[in-house]
Write a protein that holds these residues in place. Structure first.
Motif, PDB file in Angstrom:
ATOM      1  N   PRO A  39       0.779  -1.240   0.000  1.00  0.00           N
ATOM      2  CA  PRO A  39       0.000   0.000   0.000  1.00  0.00           C
ATOM      3  C   PRO A  39       0.808   1.287   0.000  1.00  0.00           C
ATOM      4  N   VAL A  42       1.772   2.656  -3.722  1.00  0.00           N
ATOM      5  CA  VAL A  42       0.795   3.220  -4.645  1.00  0.00           C
ATOM      6  C   VAL A  42      -0.088   4.189  -3.871  1.00  0.00           C
ATOM      7  N   ASP A  43       0.125   5.479  -4.135  1.00  0.00           N
ATOM      8  CA  ASP A  43      -0.721   6.494  -3.522  1.00  0.00           C
ATOM      9  C   ASP A  43      -1.845   6.839  -4.503  1.00  0.00           C
ATOM     10  N   GLN A  44      -2.690   7.788  -4.137  1.00  0.00           N
ATOM     11  CA  GLN A  44      -3.823   8.121  -4.995  1.00  0.00           C
ATOM     12  C   GLN A  44      -3.373   8.682  -6.343  1.00  0.00           C
ATOM     13  N   ALA A  47      -2.549   5.715  -8.353  1.00  0.00           N
ATOM     14  CA  ALA A  47      -3.815   5.031  -8.631  1.00  0.00           C
ATOM     15  C   ALA A  47      -4.554   5.716  -9.771  1.00  0.00           C
ATOM     16  N   ASN A  55      -9.507   3.460  -6.097  1.00  0.00           N
ATOM     17  CA  ASN A  55      -8.668   3.788  -4.947  1.00  0.00           C
ATOM     18  C   ASN A  55      -7.350   3.023  -5.101  1.00  0.00           C
ATOM     19  N   PRO A  56      -6.338   3.332  -4.285  1.00  0.00           N
ATOM     20  CA  PRO A  56      -5.040   2.677  -4.459  1.00  0.00           C
ATOM     21  C   PRO A  56      -5.083   1.150  -4.405  1.00  0.00           C
ATOM     22  N   ARG A  60      -4.002  -1.334  -7.555  1.00  0.00           N
ATOM     23  CA  ARG A  60      -2.981  -2.379  -7.451  1.00  0.00           C
ATOM     24  C   ARG A  60      -3.516  -3.721  -7.936  1.00  0.00           C
TER      25      ARG A  60
END
Length: 110
Positions: A39, A42-44, A47, A55-56, A60
């Protein structure tokens, strides 16, 4: 685990070999979020690069599900909403190879 993805994007490595016509194999990506370790990668913003509106966590899952040769994504979810979000992510159209190359480039060279 960027190496197998990079290889698959160039038609090499274990993923395309397993998916080759006549092999009869399914490729299952297990733990696409690396047990909760991914998590932070991958930030917004990333994303939104992957697929705006996700959302992130969904982004993913979609990226993993879109990898050439992957037929199934095995996930664990802690709640019904998490399952629903994952299902919504894999119901999205797959990412193109060009988009996956762009994403792996961002992740490989931050």
């Amino acid at each position: 685990m960027m190496t197998p993805i990079g290889q698959a994007l160039h038609g090499r490595g274990p993923l395309p070999a397993a998916a080759a016509a006549g092999a009869g194999l399914r490729v299952m990506a297990s733990a696409p979020l690396h047990g909760g370790e991914l998590p932070g990668m991958v930030d917004q913003e990333l994303a939104d690069l992957i697929r705006p509106g996700l959302n992130p966590a969904q982004a993913r899952v979609l990226a993993v599900a879109s990898c050439p040769g992957v037929t199934d994504v095995l996930i664990g979810a802690s709640s019904a909403p998490h399952w629903s979000q994952a299902a919504d992510a894999v119901a999205q159209p797959s990412l193109t190879a060009a988009k996956l190359r762009e994403i792996t480039g961002v992740l490989t060279f931050p």
